[in-house]
Write a protein that holds these residues in place. Structure first.
Motif, PDB file in Angstrom:
ATOM      1  N   ARG A  19      41.066 -21.474 -26.298  1.00 28.32           N
ATOM      2  CA  ARG A  19      41.029 -22.342 -27.482  1.00 28.32           C
ATOM      3  C   ARG A  19      42.344 -22.459 -28.188  1.00 28.32           C
ATOM      4  O   ARG A  19      42.853 -21.382 -28.486  1.00 28.32           O
ATOM      5  N   GLU A  20      42.790 -23.642 -28.504  1.00 22.69           N
ATOM      6  CA  GLU A  20      43.889 -23.769 -29.740  1.00 22.69           C
ATOM      7  C   GLU A  20      43.576 -23.136 -30.909  1.00 22.69           C
ATOM      8  O   GLU A  20      42.381 -23.723 -31.499  1.00 22.69           O
ATOM      9  N   ALA A  21      44.350 -22.417 -31.371  1.00 22.37           N
ATOM     10  CA  ALA A  21      44.026 -21.764 -32.646  1.00 22.37           C
ATOM     11  C   ALA A  21      45.159 -22.485 -33.871  1.00 22.37           C
ATOM     12  O   ALA A  21      44.491 -22.967 -34.948  1.00 22.37           O
ATOM     13  N   ILE A  22      46.382 -22.699 -33.415  1.00 23.81           N
ATOM     14  CA  ILE A  22      47.118 -23.231 -34.020  1.00 23.81           C
ATOM     15  C   ILE A  22      48.317 -24.467 -33.577  1.00 23.81           C
ATOM     16  O   ILE A  22      48.697 -24.029 -32.554  1.00 23.81           O
ATOM     17  N   VAL A  23      48.231 -25.445 -34.330  1.00 25.63           N
ATOM     18  CA  VAL A  23      49.203 -26.517 -34.082  1.00 25.63           C
ATOM     19  C   VAL A  23      50.365 -26.641 -34.811  1.00 25.63           C
ATOM     20  O   VAL A  23      49.903 -27.273 -36.121  1.00 25.63           O
ATOM     21  N   PHE A  24      51.434 -26.360 -34.720  1.00 26.71           N
ATOM     22  CA  PHE A  24      52.604 -26.892 -35.544  1.00 26.71           C
ATOM     23  C   PHE A  24      53.823 -27.198 -34.994  1.00 26.71           C
ATOM     24  O   PHE A  24      54.315 -26.411 -34.012  1.00 26.71           O
ATOM     25  N   ARG A  25      54.101 -28.485 -35.092  1.00 23.62           N
ATOM     26  CA  ARG A  25      55.352 -28.857 -34.386  1.00 23.62           C
ATOM     27  C   ARG A  25      55.179 -29.038 -32.731  1.00 23.62           C
ATOM     28  O   ARG A  25      54.194 -29.859 -32.485  1.00 23.62           O
ATOM     29  N   ASP A  26      56.002 -28.336 -32.013  1.00 21.50           N
ATOM     30  CA  ASP A  26      55.789 -28.426 -30.795  1.00 21.50           C
ATOM     31  C   ASP A  26      55.173 -27.219 -30.099  1.00 21.50           C
ATOM     32  O   ASP A  26      55.023 -27.021 -29.015  1.00 21.50           O
ATOM     33  N   ARG A  27      54.723 -26.290 -31.210  1.00 22.50           N
ATOM     34  CA  ARG A  27      54.011 -25.304 -30.625  1.00 22.50           C
ATOM     35  C   ARG A  27      52.328 -25.428 -30.844  1.00 22.50           C
ATOM     36  O   ARG A  27      51.824 -25.991 -31.791  1.00 22.50           O
ATOM     37  N   ARG A  28      51.716 -24.988 -29.743  1.00 22.70           N
ATOM     38  CA  ARG A  28      50.454 -25.014 -29.688  1.00 22.70           C
ATOM     39  C   ARG A  28      49.877 -23.672 -29.145  1.00 22.70           C
ATOM     40  O   ARG A  28      50.012 -23.425 -27.866  1.00 22.70           O
ATOM     41  N   LEU A  29      49.618 -22.906 -30.108  1.00 23.29           N
ATOM     42  CA  LEU A  29      48.952 -21.399 -29.956  1.00 23.29           C
ATOM     43  C   LEU A  29      47.671 -21.343 -29.711  1.00 23.29           C
ATOM     44  O   LEU A  29      46.914 -21.701 -30.592  1.00 23.29           O
ATOM     45  N   MET A  73      57.896 -17.964 -47.371  1.00 25.61           N
ATOM     46  CA  MET A  73      57.941 -18.828 -46.311  1.00 25.61           C
ATOM     47  C   MET A  73      57.415 -20.156 -46.633  1.00 25.61           C
ATOM     48  O   MET A  73      56.363 -20.086 -47.412  1.00 25.61           O
ATOM     49  N   PHE A  74      57.719 -21.217 -46.029  1.00 19.85           N
ATOM     50  CA  PHE A  74      56.976 -22.612 -46.022  1.00 19.85           C
ATOM     51  C   PHE A  74      55.883 -22.075 -44.989  1.00 19.85           C
ATOM     52  O   PHE A  74      55.652 -21.033 -44.317  1.00 19.85           O
ATOM     53  N   ASN A  75      54.914 -23.251 -45.149  1.00 24.88           N
ATOM     54  CA  ASN A  75      53.922 -23.273 -44.016  1.00 24.88           C
ATOM     55  C   ASN A  75      54.448 -23.200 -42.548  1.00 24.88           C
ATOM     56  O   ASN A  75      55.116 -23.862 -42.278  1.00 24.88           O
ATOM     57  N   CYS A  76      53.684 -22.158 -41.793  1.00 25.49           N
ATOM     58  CA  CYS A  76      54.369 -22.118 -40.450  1.00 25.49           C
ATOM     59  C   CYS A  76      53.312 -21.252 -39.508  1.00 25.49           C
ATOM     60  O   CYS A  76      52.435 -20.517 -40.222  1.00 25.49           O
ATOM     61  N   ASN A  77      53.496 -21.055 -38.326  1.00 21.58           N
ATOM     62  CA  ASN A  77      52.399 -20.237 -37.697  1.00 21.58           C
ATOM     63  C   ASN A  77      52.611 -18.698 -37.968  1.00 21.58           C
ATOM     64  O   ASN A  77      52.025 -17.914 -38.037  1.00 21.58           O
ATOM     65  N   LEU A 259      43.725 -24.761 -36.525  1.00 23.27           N
ATOM     66  CA  LEU A 259      44.624 -25.077 -37.837  1.00 23.27           C
ATOM     67  C   LEU A 259      45.532 -25.963 -37.366  1.00 23.27           C
ATOM     68  O   LEU A 259      46.547 -25.980 -36.637  1.00 23.27           O
ATOM     69  N   LEU A 260      45.694 -27.158 -38.196  1.00 24.19           N
ATOM     70  CA  LEU A 260      46.935 -27.977 -38.079  1.00 24.19           C
ATOM     71  C   LEU A 260      47.855 -27.833 -39.187  1.00 24.19           C
ATOM     72  O   LEU A 260      47.453 -27.670 -40.306  1.00 24.19           O
ATOM     73  N   ILE A 261      49.183 -27.744 -38.976  1.00 25.22           N
ATOM     74  CA  ILE A 261      50.176 -27.525 -39.785  1.00 25.22           C
ATOM     75  C   ILE A 261      51.196 -28.748 -40.001  1.00 25.22           C
ATOM     76  O   ILE A 261      51.486 -29.076 -38.878  1.00 25.22           O
ATOM     77  N   GLN A 262      51.496 -29.231 -41.040  1.00 23.98           N
ATOM     78  CA  GLN A 262      52.379 -30.629 -40.970  1.00 23.98           C
ATOM     79  C   GLN A 262      53.667 -30.245 -40.433  1.00 23.98           C
ATOM     80  O   GLN A 262      54.089 -29.020 -40.612  1.00 23.98           O
ATOM     81  N   ASN A 263      54.351 -31.188 -40.235  1.00 18.96           N
ATOM     82  CA  ASN A 263      55.815 -31.067 -39.687  1.00 18.96           C
ATOM     83  C   ASN A 263      56.828 -31.056 -40.967  1.00 18.96           C
ATOM     84  O   ASN A 263      57.592 -30.088 -40.846  1.00 18.96           O
ATOM     85  N   VAL A 264      56.584 -31.613 -42.067  1.00 15.99           N
ATOM     86  CA  VAL A 264      57.512 -31.728 -42.946  1.00 15.99           C
ATOM     87  C   VAL A 264      56.754 -30.519 -44.108  1.00 15.99           C
ATOM     88  O   VAL A 264      55.784 -30.671 -44.835  1.00 15.99           O
ATOM     89  N   PHE A 268      55.675 -32.454 -50.280  1.00 17.41           N
ATOM     90  CA  PHE A 268      54.299 -33.254 -49.673  1.00 17.41           C
ATOM     91  C   PHE A 268      54.823 -34.739 -49.098  1.00 17.41           C
ATOM     92  O   PHE A 268      55.273 -35.477 -49.917  1.00 17.41           O
ATOM     93  N   ASP A 269      54.570 -34.782 -47.801  1.00 16.02           N
ATOM     94  CA  ASP A 269      54.878 -36.211 -47.266  1.00 16.02           C
ATOM     95  C   ASP A 269      53.766 -36.718 -46.512  1.00 16.02           C
ATOM     96  O   ASP A 269      53.146 -36.485 -45.555  1.00 16.02           O
ATOM     97  N   PRO A 270      53.404 -37.877 -47.527  1.00 14.73           N
ATOM     98  CA  PRO A 270      51.851 -38.537 -46.806  1.00 14.73           C
ATOM     99  C   PRO A 270      52.013 -39.149 -45.827  1.00 14.73           C
ATOM    100  O   PRO A 270      51.184 -39.181 -45.109  1.00 14.73           O
ATOM    101  N   ALA A 271      53.289 -39.709 -45.398  1.00 11.43           N
ATOM    102  CA  ALA A 271      53.279 -40.427 -44.226  1.00 11.43           C
ATOM    103  C   ALA A 271      53.265 -39.301 -43.027  1.00 11.43           C
ATOM    104  O   ALA A 271      52.482 -39.798 -42.080  1.00 11.43           O
ATOM    105  N   ASP A 272      53.805 -38.255 -43.148  1.00  7.36           N
ATOM    106  CA  ASP A 272      53.797 -37.286 -42.127  1.00  7.36           C
ATOM    107  C   ASP A 272      52.531 -36.640 -42.099  1.00  7.36           C
ATOM    108  O   ASP A 272      51.780 -36.556 -41.029  1.00  7.36           O
ATOM    109  N   VAL A 273      51.774 -36.489 -43.160  1.00  2.08           N
ATOM    110  CA  VAL A 273      50.462 -36.096 -42.957  1.00  2.08           C
ATOM    111  C   VAL A 273      49.438 -36.837 -42.496  1.00  2.08           C
ATOM    112  O   VAL A 273      48.603 -36.390 -41.512  1.00  2.08           O
ATOM    113  N   LEU A 274      49.481 -38.191 -42.721  1.00  2.00           N
ATOM    114  CA  LEU A 274      48.507 -39.033 -42.171  1.00  2.00           C
ATOM    115  C   LEU A 274      48.925 -39.555 -40.777  1.00  2.00           C
ATOM    116  O   LEU A 274      48.081 -39.737 -39.846  1.00  2.00           O
TER     117      LEU A 274
END
Length: 546
Positions: A19-29, A73-77, A259-264, A268-274
């Motif tokens: 099962r997918e645990a973390i999605v961050f940018r191009d990583r799907r762990l 760190m910033f948010n990341c896997n 767990l979904l982690i934003q790109n930016v 806080f970038d609302p366009a990125d989040v939405l």
């Protein structure tokens, strides 16, 4: 039920390996990949003797027998992997505010007696600068974030560490009373390390009490719930360096969700989040008051997004105004907003639900199990319907105390009739029906002419005016009143400063003695990265207001 966090994660990962645990940018762990990466880190920490050294039974409530690992760190896997890896090594990861300047960072690392730092490459220069003044630190692990910063002398590269370490079991027997440390934000004083027993932190904040009442009874039950219930995509944009984001990130994995982690991640970038919520079909999103809610609402009004998958917004850490709630529910049909009261020291104490049926007008909160209202003198509990305001307190499974601070531990965690309680600092009234009316945090109360004025209630009253984009309220010295109310206002785009109009609107919602005596209009209200109000900044601004 007493579950330490490391075996809980390992058991859920073993049951849901693909099962997918973390999605961050191009990583799907997957769950299996996150479990293996965290074990590799744990084994490396153990090879460096970063682990437990004294059992809990030998320690006072303000002491720790485990090594402390700073996460800078910033948010990341890697942040989530470092949390889990630390627990699996029986060390204790703790949060570092990435906005801190050198002096603040030095204070925090020394207060925590940090033995190791896991940090993003972009922070390498300040780590280098402060290291000579942090004598306890003996291990650096640098995470490549694409910033191009070279590896610090003596530091280890994160991916190299994982590649060279064993993926196998750590050989450690984790205990329920292993520590979970959360450093407070320090918005009204110096940051303090709150020492939780892991089993109690899980029960309080990470799904151990899954509907506010029922408790997960065993490891097998926790795994069954993760396997059998519907999988959700959980999206916490607030920084993991603060409690709300950190708790929800871990809870997501303990419950078998994604767990979904934003790109930016540096703002806080609302366009990125939405955009990401639309793409990944997020089901639940975390917000911290209007600092997150209002930009989301503005972006939804600016551009259409498919938010049909988003069913819940859970809000904590700061009040979300009724206008912002109503706007979000209008733009996202079927949305339910859950407000939670609590603190680093208490966990969740009470909740208020706004939705299509409940609306946004009811501001009273339903208390969670073990929550009580303590009298002003902290010697008894208030009965429903008593007119006096009291302290929102919670008993039973509460933190041990503050790391290294015996006096503050004894003050904040009083004992009544043989039961330890914690007072987070919120003032409330206990209503006849057992719900509570929330006034605000006592540490930012303004005493004017003998009357107590809660900053949050004045802020809420001012937010009813459409010209107010954001506002904080603080007190300043007054010869006549002792203290007087000052409002720091960030105006909406195109709005003009008009103190009389703002006070006229506020007077519809609060008594006139609570109205600001002065206004200061600022480009941006001071808030921490997770949206919580910075009342130290507000006090400085208020004392300089005309």
């Amino acid at each position: 039920m007493t579950l330490p966090l490391a075996p809980l994660h390992e058991a859920v990962a073993a049951a849901l390996p693909e099962r997918e645990a973390i999605v961050f940018r191009d990583r799907r762990l997957t769950y299996a990949e996150v479990a293996e990466r965290s074990r590799r880190l744990a084994n490396f920490l153990l090879s460096q003797d970063i682990t437990i050294h004294r059992p809990r039974s030998e320690l006072e409530n303000w002491e720790s027998g485990q090594d402390h690992v700073a996460l800078y760190m910033f948010n990341c896997n890697e942040y989530v992997e470092a949390l889990l890896g630390g627990y699996k090594a029986r060390a204790v990861p703790f949060n570092v505010n990435y906005r801190y300047v050198r002096e603040e960072l030095e204070y925090l690392l020394n207060d925590a007696d940090a033995k190791a730092i896991v940090y993003h490459g972009c922070f390498a220069p300040v780590v280098r600068e402060v290291l000579a003044d942090v004598p306890t630190c003996r291990l650096l692990i640098q995470v490549d974030d694409g910033s191009g910063q070279p590896l610090l002398e003596g530091a280890f590269d994160y991916e190299a560490v994982l590649a060279e370490s064993s993926p196998g079991p750590t050989g450690q027997t984790c205990e329920p009373d292993d520590l979970f440390i959360l450093y407070t934000g320090g918005t009204t004083g110096m940051p303090r390390g709150v020492l939780w027993r892991q089993a109690d932190a899980y029960l309080s904040q990470m799904g151990g009490r899954y509907d506010g009442v029922n408790v997960v009874g065993s490891l097998d039950e926790a795994v069954r719930r993760a396997v059998n219930k519907k999988r959700y995509t959980i999206f916490p944009p607030p920084p993991f360096m603060h409690g709300a984001g950190k708790y929800l990130a871990l809870r997501t994995l303990f419950e078998g969700n994604t767990l979904l982690i934003q790109n930016v991640t540096d703002r806080f970038d609302p366009a990125d989040v939405l955009s990401l919520a639309e793409k990944e079909r997020a089901n639940l999103m975390l917000a911290i008051g209007d600092a997150f809610g209002r930009p989301l609402l503005d972006e939804l009004r600016r551009k259409p997004y498919d938010t049909s998958s988003l069913k819940f917004v859970t809000n904590t850490g700061a009040i979300m105004s009724k206008g912002v709630k109503a706007g979000l529910m209008e733009m996202i049909p079927g949305l339910t907003i859950i407000d939670s009261l609590g603190s680093s020291e208490t966990g969740i104490q009470a909740q208020n639900v706004s939705g299509a049926k409940a609306g946004v007008e009811r501001g009273d909160f339903r208390t969670m199990a073990d929550t009580r209202v303590m009298a002003e003198d902290r010697r008894r509990f208030l009965e429903p319907g008593e007119p006096a305001a009291g302290w929102l307190a919670i008993g039973g499974r509460v933190p041990y105390g503050y790391y290294g601070d015996e006096a503050k531990t004894k003050e904040t965690f009083p004992e009544i009739a043989g039961v330890r309680y914690v007072i987070g600092g919120d003032k409330v009234r206990l209503l006849e029906n057992g719900e509570i009316e929330y006034f605000g945090r006592d540490s930012v109360t303004i005493n004017s002419g003998g009357e107590k004025i809660f900053a949050e209630e004045v802020e809420e009253a001012l937010k009813h005016h459409p010209a107010v984009a954001d506002v904080l309220v603080a007190g300043r010295p007054s010869e006549r009143w002792g203290q007087e109310v000052v409002a720091l206002v960030q105006l909406a785009n195109g709005a003009s400063p008009d103190p009389a109009a703002l006070n006229a609107e506020a007077a519809k919602h609060i008594a006139r003695y609570k109205l600001p005596k002065a206004f200061r209009f600022v480009d941006r209200v001071g808030r921490s990265a997770n949206g919580k109000p910075d009342y130290r900044w507000a006090k400085q601004q208020a004392e300089g207001a005309a």
